[in-house]
Design a protein around this motif. Structure first.
Motif, PDB file in Angstrom:
ATOM      1  N   TYR A  57       0.827  -1.200   0.000  1.00  0.00           N
ATOM      2  CA  TYR A  57       0.000   0.000   0.000  1.00  0.00           C
ATOM      3  C   TYR A  57       0.866   1.255   0.000  1.00  0.00           C
ATOM      4  N   PHE A  58       0.461   2.214  -0.859  1.00  0.00           N
ATOM      5  CA  PHE A  58       1.157   3.481  -0.976  1.00  0.00           C
ATOM      6  C   PHE A  58       0.159   4.605  -0.745  1.00  0.00           C
ATOM      7  N   LEU A  59       0.610   5.685  -0.115  1.00  0.00           N
ATOM      8  CA  LEU A  59      -0.245   6.823   0.217  1.00  0.00           C
ATOM      9  C   LEU A  59       0.116   7.995  -0.680  1.00  0.00           C
ATOM     10  N   ASP A  60      -0.884   8.553  -1.370  1.00  0.00           N
ATOM     11  CA  ASP A  60      -0.683   9.716  -2.239  1.00  0.00           C
ATOM     12  C   ASP A  60      -0.261  10.901  -1.374  1.00  0.00           C
ATOM     13  N   ASN A 102      -3.313  14.072  -2.017  1.00  0.00           N
ATOM     14  CA  ASN A 102      -4.712  13.944  -1.583  1.00  0.00           C
ATOM     15  C   ASN A 102      -4.929  12.804  -0.580  1.00  0.00           C
ATOM     16  N   TYR A 103      -3.869  12.148  -0.168  1.00  0.00           N
ATOM     17  CA  TYR A 103      -3.892  11.091   0.854  1.00  0.00           C
ATOM     18  C   TYR A 103      -4.753   9.889   0.472  1.00  0.00           C
ATOM     19  N   GLU A 104      -4.922   9.667  -0.824  1.00  0.00           N
ATOM     20  CA  GLU A 104      -5.616   8.483  -1.305  1.00  0.00           C
ATOM     21  C   GLU A 104      -4.645   7.304  -1.204  1.00  0.00           C
ATOM     22  N   THR A 105      -5.170   6.115  -0.929  1.00  0.00           N
ATOM     23  CA  THR A 105      -4.333   4.928  -0.802  1.00  0.00           C
ATOM     24  C   THR A 105      -4.417   4.104  -2.079  1.00  0.00           C
ATOM     25  N   TYR A 106      -3.254   3.718  -2.611  1.00  0.00           N
ATOM     26  CA  TYR A 106      -3.177   2.842  -3.778  1.00  0.00           C
ATOM     27  C   TYR A 106      -2.567   1.527  -3.335  1.00  0.00           C
TER      28      TYR A 106
END
Length: 189
Positions: A82-85, A88-92
């Motif tokens: 998991y990576f955090l933008d 905008n703090y969206e999780t990918y």
């Protein structure tokens, strides 16, 4: 993008799907006037299938249209990473086996990681070209061997094994090229 300018890690579109170049081989012709052939071993980023391409140097290919987002490594579980933008703090998330090679260079706080977003889905990550890692284990230097340019294996904090000069010791921070896995030098403190 022209075939002769492509290199490992480039992402192009083939049959409507993004593919990443994993390996390339140049076949030089033996006859006068024949064209140089470029053989590419690629992987489809959506289906994960292997794709082989054989092209002339002047063949033109379409670059894949991605959104690139600056991200930070967040955490990994048994199946995904998991990576955090950073904006905008969206999780990918991306499957662990798809980023197995990249994870050897990723540690907490590493800057410069970018997620490649294709049709609102993270399909790959891009690493900075160099990273700094702490040497956690290596054999001690042997007196009298410093004049020669011998190398020895060293394990860094992520478990990656890198060949380093014999004078390096455990506890030093080194620079590593993420494209080749080669030692570049000591990190500036």
């Amino acid at each position: 993008m022209i075939a002769k300018d492509m290199k490992r890690g480039d992402i192009i579109v083939n049959n409507g799907a993004p593919i990443i170049v994993e390996n390339l081989q140049v076949q030089t012709p033996s006859a006068r006037g024949a064209a140089t052939l470029y053989k590419f071993r690629c992987r489809n980023l959506i289906t994960k299938e292997k794709v082989d391409l054989k092209l002339k140097g002047t063949d033109n290919l379409q670059d894949a249209d991605f959104k690139k987002r600056e991200v930070s490594f967040s955490y990994a579980d048994a199946t995904d990473v998991y990576f955090l933008d950073n904006q905008n703090y969206e999780t990918y998330n991306i499957a662990k086996e798809d980023v197995e090679e990249e994870m050897k260079y990723i540690k907490e706080g590493l800057e410069g990681i970018r997620a490649l977003i294709y049709e609102e889905r993270c399909v790959a990550i891009e690493l900075p070209t160099t990273v700094e890692m702490l040497v956690t284990h290596c054999d001690p230097a042997v007196r009298g061997n410093s004049a020669t340019s011998r190398n020895k294996p060293a394990t860094v904090e992520t478990g990656l094994i890198v060949m380093v000069p014999e004078y390096l010791e455990q506890g030093e921070t080194i620079k590593i090229d993420t494209r080749s896995g080669e030692f570049l030098g000591r990190a500036n403190k």
